[in-house]
Enzyme design. Structure first.
Site, mmCIF file in Angstrom:
data_model
loop_
_atom_site.group_PDB
_atom_site.id
_atom_site.type_symbol
_atom_site.label_atom_id
_atom_site.label_comp_id
_atom_site.label_asym_id
_atom_site.label_seq_id
_atom_site.Cartn_x
_atom_site.Cartn_y
_atom_site.Cartn_z
ATOM 1 N N ASN A 63 -10.640 19.837 86.287
ATOM 2 C CA ASN A 63 -10.323 18.528 86.876
ATOM 3 C C ASN A 63 -11.526 17.937 87.600
ATOM 4 O O ASN A 63 -12.315 18.646 88.215
ATOM 5 C CB ASN A 63 -9.079 18.591 87.773
ATOM 6 C CG ASN A 63 -9.144 19.622 88.870
ATOM 7 O OD1 ASN A 63 -9.728 20.679 88.706
ATOM 8 N ND2 ASN A 63 -8.536 19.324 89.999
ATOM 9 N N GLU A 65 -12.406 14.924 90.208
ATOM 10 C CA GLU A 65 -11.822 13.950 91.139
ATOM 11 C C GLU A 65 -12.827 12.864 91.507
ATOM 12 O O GLU A 65 -14.016 12.961 91.202
ATOM 13 C CB GLU A 65 -11.303 14.686 92.378
ATOM 14 C CG GLU A 65 -10.154 15.620 92.012
ATOM 15 C CD GLU A 65 -9.496 16.284 93.201
ATOM 16 O OE1 GLU A 65 -10.028 16.219 94.337
ATOM 17 O OE2 GLU A 65 -8.414 16.889 92.984
ATOM 18 N N CYS A 74 -7.402 14.945 85.085
ATOM 19 C CA CYS A 74 -6.886 16.318 85.043
ATOM 20 C C CYS A 74 -7.686 17.179 84.060
ATOM 21 O O CYS A 74 -8.239 16.674 83.078
ATOM 22 C CB CYS A 74 -5.439 16.332 84.579
ATOM 23 S SG CYS A 74 -4.270 15.592 85.721
ATOM 24 N N GLU A 76 -6.624 19.296 81.803
ATOM 25 C CA GLU A 76 -6.096 19.346 80.432
ATOM 26 C C GLU A 76 -6.633 18.197 79.595
ATOM 27 O O GLU A 76 -6.987 18.360 78.431
ATOM 28 C CB GLU A 76 -4.559 19.265 80.434
ATOM 29 C CG GLU A 76 -3.867 20.422 81.121
ATOM 30 C CD GLU A 76 -3.607 20.155 82.600
ATOM 31 O OE1 GLU A 76 -4.498 19.591 83.284
ATOM 32 O OE2 GLU A 76 -2.534 20.520 83.078
ATOM 33 N N CYS A 113 0.883 17.969 84.250
ATOM 34 C CA CYS A 113 1.560 16.739 84.682
ATOM 35 C C CYS A 113 2.050 15.960 83.457
ATOM 36 O O CYS A 113 1.656 16.234 82.313
ATOM 37 C CB CYS A 113 0.619 15.885 85.527
ATOM 38 S SG CYS A 113 -0.599 14.958 84.571
ATOM 39 N N CYS A 116 -0.625 14.365 81.189
ATOM 40 C CA CYS A 116 -1.319 15.362 80.349
ATOM 41 C C CYS A 116 -0.426 15.813 79.200
ATOM 42 O O CYS A 116 -0.896 16.017 78.080
ATOM 43 C CB CYS A 116 -1.753 16.564 81.181
ATOM 44 S SG CYS A 116 -3.180 16.196 82.212
HETATM 45 N N1 THU Z 1 -4.361 18.327 88.058
HETATM 46 C C1 THU Z 1 -4.783 18.791 86.844
HETATM 47 O O1 THU Z 1 -5.983 18.984 86.612
HETATM 48 N N2 THU Z 1 -3.839 19.040 85.921
HETATM 49 C C2 THU Z 1 -2.504 18.806 86.072
HETATM 50 O O2 THU Z 1 -1.735 18.966 85.129
HETATM 51 C C3 THU Z 1 -1.986 18.350 87.362
HETATM 52 C C4 THU Z 1 -2.989 18.118 88.421
HETATM 53 C C5 THU Z 1 -5.376 18.011 89.069
HETATM 54 C C6 THU Z 1 -5.476 16.546 89.413
HETATM 55 C C7 THU Z 1 -6.055 16.605 90.807
HETATM 56 O O3 THU Z 1 -7.468 16.698 90.690
HETATM 57 C C8 THU Z 1 -5.518 17.905 91.375
HETATM 58 O O4 THU Z 1 -5.064 18.670 90.278
HETATM 59 C C9 THU Z 1 -4.390 17.725 92.362
HETATM 60 O O5 THU Z 1 -3.375 16.950 91.847
#
Ligand code: THU
Length: 164
Positions: A63, A65, A74, A76, A113, A116
């Site tokens: 991920n 940010e 994310c 995935e 999520c 994704c």
């Molecule tokens: N995140 C992912 O990388 N994958 C997911 O399926 C859910 C959340 C990340 C997004 C963000 O950077 C952190 O987790 C917190 O939500």
């Protein structure tokens, strides 16, 4: 008379990663490695996703940010977009997802999520072959879904959009 539609999902549950096949365990280890490269200064939740292609190659993503929060991405989707950018001729066999956090123990399987799931489902439809999904935390149980469709019942699938 109205009727009820019911969807149920089936996951295989393993007690820990050591119960997985050597290939799946290898993919989880890759996902764990790449989670350490996540850029997550805001959530401090570090996610790794590793993909096994039908060529047996593995590609990964973590991920990413951003201080403008919705601009982040994310793990995935980073992984799957990379896979289709670099290996669009190959099919995706399996995706493993895991995470660790700074402030708490991720002792349960990490579940992708909704966005994704929809993104991964797109490639499952594109390749006309199920993509297996392995979900793990730092420790604890491992869940495996035999397809993305399994974890996204009643997904958006507007086949008409593909017509010219
Ligand atoms: N995140 C992912 O990388 N994958 C997911 O399926 C859910 C959340 C990340 C997004 C963000 O950077 C952190 O987790 C917190 O939500």
């Amino acid at each position: 008379m109205a009727k009820k539609l019911k969807h149920s999902i089936e996951l295989t549950v393993y007690s820990n990663v050591d119960e997985l096949s050597p290939e799946d365990k290898e993919l989880v280890i890759k996902a764990k490695e790449v989670s350490k490269k996540a850029y997550a200064p805001y959530s401090q939740f570090y996610v790794g996703a590793a993909i096994r292609l039908d060529s047996n190659e593995m590609v990964e993503g973590s991920n990413q940010e951003n201080m403008a929060y919705p601009s982040g991405m994310c793990a995935e989707r980073v992984a799957i977009y990379y896979a289709n950018s670099h290996h669009s001729d190959k099919k995706i066999d399996t995706i493993a997802v895991t995470a660790f956090a700074k402030k708490f123990d991720v002792n349960h399987p990490v579940s992708p999520c909704g966005a994704c799931r929809q993104s991964m489902a797109e490639y499952e439809l594109k390749q006309n072959q199920p993509i297996r999904l392995i979900m793990t935390g730092e420790s604890g149980e491992v869940y495996i879904a035999e397809s993305i469709e399994t974890v996204l019942p009643f997904m958006f699938n507007e086949i008409e959009l593909k017509k010219e």
